[in-house]
Design a protein around this motif. Structure first.
Motif, PDB file in Angstrom:
ATOM      1  N   PRO A 232      50.469 -23.712 -12.119  1.00 15.61           N
ATOM      2  CA  PRO A 232      51.724 -24.125 -11.484  1.00 15.61           C
ATOM      3  C   PRO A 232      51.468 -25.073 -10.326  1.00 15.61           C
ATOM      4  O   PRO A 232      50.444 -24.990  -9.649  1.00 15.61           O
ATOM      5  N   LYS A 233      52.387 -25.959 -10.107  1.00 12.04           N
ATOM      6  CA  LYS A 233      52.273 -26.896  -8.996  1.00 12.04           C
ATOM      7  C   LYS A 233      52.286 -26.134  -7.672  1.00 12.04           C
ATOM      8  O   LYS A 233      52.938 -25.107  -7.517  1.00 12.04           O
ATOM      9  N   SER A 234      51.527 -26.632  -6.708  1.00 11.67           N
ATOM     10  CA  SER A 234      51.457 -26.010  -5.393  1.00 11.67           C
ATOM     11  C   SER A 234      52.619 -26.485  -4.528  1.00 11.67           C
ATOM     12  O   SER A 234      53.023 -27.654  -4.586  1.00 11.67           O
ATOM     13  N   ARG A 235      53.150 -25.571  -3.709  1.00 12.43           N
ATOM     14  CA  ARG A 235      54.224 -25.936  -2.786  1.00 12.43           C
ATOM     15  C   ARG A 235      53.674 -26.555  -1.508  1.00 12.43           C
ATOM     16  O   ARG A 235      54.423 -27.171  -0.750  1.00 12.43           O
ATOM     17  N   LYS A 236      52.395 -26.347  -1.265  1.00 12.30           N
ATOM     18  CA  LYS A 236      51.779 -26.893  -0.057  1.00 12.30           C
ATOM     19  C   LYS A 236      51.498 -28.373  -0.223  1.00 12.30           C
ATOM     20  O   LYS A 236      51.171 -28.837  -1.315  1.00 12.30           O
ATOM     21  N   ALA A 237      51.616 -29.092   0.865  1.00  9.22           N
ATOM     22  CA  ALA A 237      51.315 -30.529   0.849  1.00  9.22           C
ATOM     23  C   ALA A 237      49.813 -30.722   0.667  1.00  9.22           C
ATOM     24  O   ALA A 237      49.007 -30.049   1.309  1.00  9.22           O
ATOM     25  N   GLY A 238      49.453 -31.627  -0.225  1.00 10.20           N
ATOM     26  CA  GLY A 238      48.037 -31.891  -0.463  1.00 10.20           C
ATOM     27  C   GLY A 238      47.516 -33.003   0.436  1.00 10.20           C
ATOM     28  O   GLY A 238      48.181 -33.450   1.369  1.00 10.20           O
ATOM     29  N   PHE A 239      46.292 -33.451   0.148  1.00  9.93           N
ATOM     30  CA  PHE A 239      45.724 -34.564   0.898  1.00  9.93           C
ATOM     31  C   PHE A 239      46.435 -35.860   0.523  1.00  9.93           C
ATOM     32  O   PHE A 239      47.040 -35.969  -0.546  1.00  9.93           O
ATOM     33  N   LYS A 240      46.360 -36.840   1.406  1.00  8.54           N
ATOM     34  CA  LYS A 240      46.918 -38.149   1.099  1.00  8.54           C
ATOM     35  C   LYS A 240      46.171 -38.770  -0.074  1.00  8.54           C
ATOM     36  O   LYS A 240      45.033 -38.428  -0.351  1.00  8.54           O
ATOM     37  N   GLU A 241      46.845 -39.683  -0.768  1.00  7.25           N
ATOM     38  CA  GLU A 241      46.247 -40.297  -1.958  1.00  7.25           C
ATOM     39  C   GLU A 241      44.940 -40.994  -1.606  1.00  7.25           C
ATOM     40  O   GLU A 241      44.849 -41.718  -0.607  1.00  7.25           O
TER      41      GLU A 241
END
Length: 347
Positions: A232-241
């Motif tokens: 499942p997709k994470s709700r937390k913000a990931g690292f910048k591209e």
């Protein structure tokens, strides 16, 4: 309604949907008559999805990936996984036992693909891995480190001319992605010919654990699995591209001596303005400064100060915006170094 996953057979073992199993693929025997096996842990999810392989220690002394896989396989999230995961922590068993990059026949396993069932030990190992693991996968992640006494800033190397591979490379979320040419005989070359997208994660150095590199590897694999809808997709913000480097070069020593580095991994360097280091004889009578011949980011560095003329010292990747890359490297390291990082609980 979700489709049911298909069973998968590795070696002589068939793993059914909902099962988890470790399969020992016999590579051969040691000269003590002890069987030598390549362990493959397979998780076959209940629902259909991609078949991903994750492997480490293709070079036997590159052990960061072994720890990355150990932590990955302990994650509770894998119980909800779609598709199939094949994890191979030690591909090159012989090199791993001897703490050597190579096999006993002094061949590089990552230059021995697609291999042969009747060839050298390296060719036979490559053939077995290709037949039982790689050929059954839709995607792959190959975990590496720098060589002996060389540290690599965590980054992805991949064939970025392939759109699917590029998307997965960005999903892995290292600060840097390097477009790397395919090398004859490599796992990446063989996978490309079979139209299997594969990423190479380079981080840390041989025979050493590096916590940031390990946490970054676990995080990256999970991010790729989310991008493939295996998790499942994470709700937390990931690292910048990540930012893409289309070229990189090693700066070599102009003379033999003792090297004193003035930069570290992740540093910005500017052509003709950044002092990379100084090489001197033991008495300091013959010193030579080394200035950066290009602008970019340091992604690799020799850690042994004793150098011969022509030795590779500093690996620089070139970017249009080195300030953005430096910012992403700093954020990546600070986040993964945090004492409360979730992957620290997997120690």
């Amino acid at each position: 309604m979700a489709r049911r996953n298909q069973p998968i057979t590795v070696g002589s073992v068939t793993i059914q949907p909902g099962e988890r199993c470790t399969v020992d693929l016999e590579v051969g025997k040691l000269y003590t008559h002890t069987p030598a096996v390549m362990p493959v842990q397979v998780i076959c999810g209940r629902q259909a999805g991609p078949v991903l392989f994750v492997c480490a220690a293709l070079h036997g002394d590159e052990i960061n990936g072994v720890e990355i896989i150990r932590r990955l396989m302990r994650l509770p999230a894998l119980k909800r996984m779609k598709g199939t995961l094949m994890a191979v922590p030690v591909v090159n068993l012989f090199g791993f036992i001897n703490q050597s990059r190579y096999l006993p026949d002094r061949r590089d396993l990552n230059r021995s693909f697609p291999g042969s069932p009747t060839g050298s030990l390296a060719a036979r190992t490559a053939r077995l891995f290709l037949k039982e693991v790689v050929s059954k996968a839709t995607h792959g992640i190959d975990l590496h480190t720098g060589a002996i006494n060389r540290y690599n800033l965590p980054h992805i190397r991949a064939n970025l001319d392939d759109p699917e591979t590029l998307a997965l490379a960005k999903a892995f979320s290292t600060p840097v992605i390097l477009n790397a040419p395919l090398r004859q005989g490599s796992l990446r070359q063989t996978a490309f010919e079979k139209k299997t997208p594969i990423l190479v994660y380079e981080a840390g150095e041989a025979l050493r654990f590096d916590e940031v590199s390990i946490r970054g590897g676990v995080n990256g694999i999970l991010s790729v699995m989310r991008a493939l809808d295996m998790l499942p997709k994470s709700r937390k913000a990931g690292f910048k591209e990540p930012l893409v480097a289309r070229s990189s070069n090693w700066v070599r020593s102009p003379q033999s001596g003792i090297f004193r580095a003035q930069v570290k991994e992740g540093d910005r360097v500017t052509r003709d303005q950044t002092l990379l280091g100084v090489v001197a004889d033991p008495f300091g009578e013959a010193e030579e400064e080394i200035w950066s011949p290009m602008s970019g980011i340091v992604i690799g560095q020799l850690k042994l100060p004793l150098v011969n003329e022509g030795d590779a010292l500093i690996h620089i990747a070139q970017f249009h915006r080195t300030d953005l890359v430096a910012d992403r490297v700093g954020t990546f390291q600070e986040t993964l170094e945090a004492d409360n990082h979730p992957f620290a609980d997997l120690l």
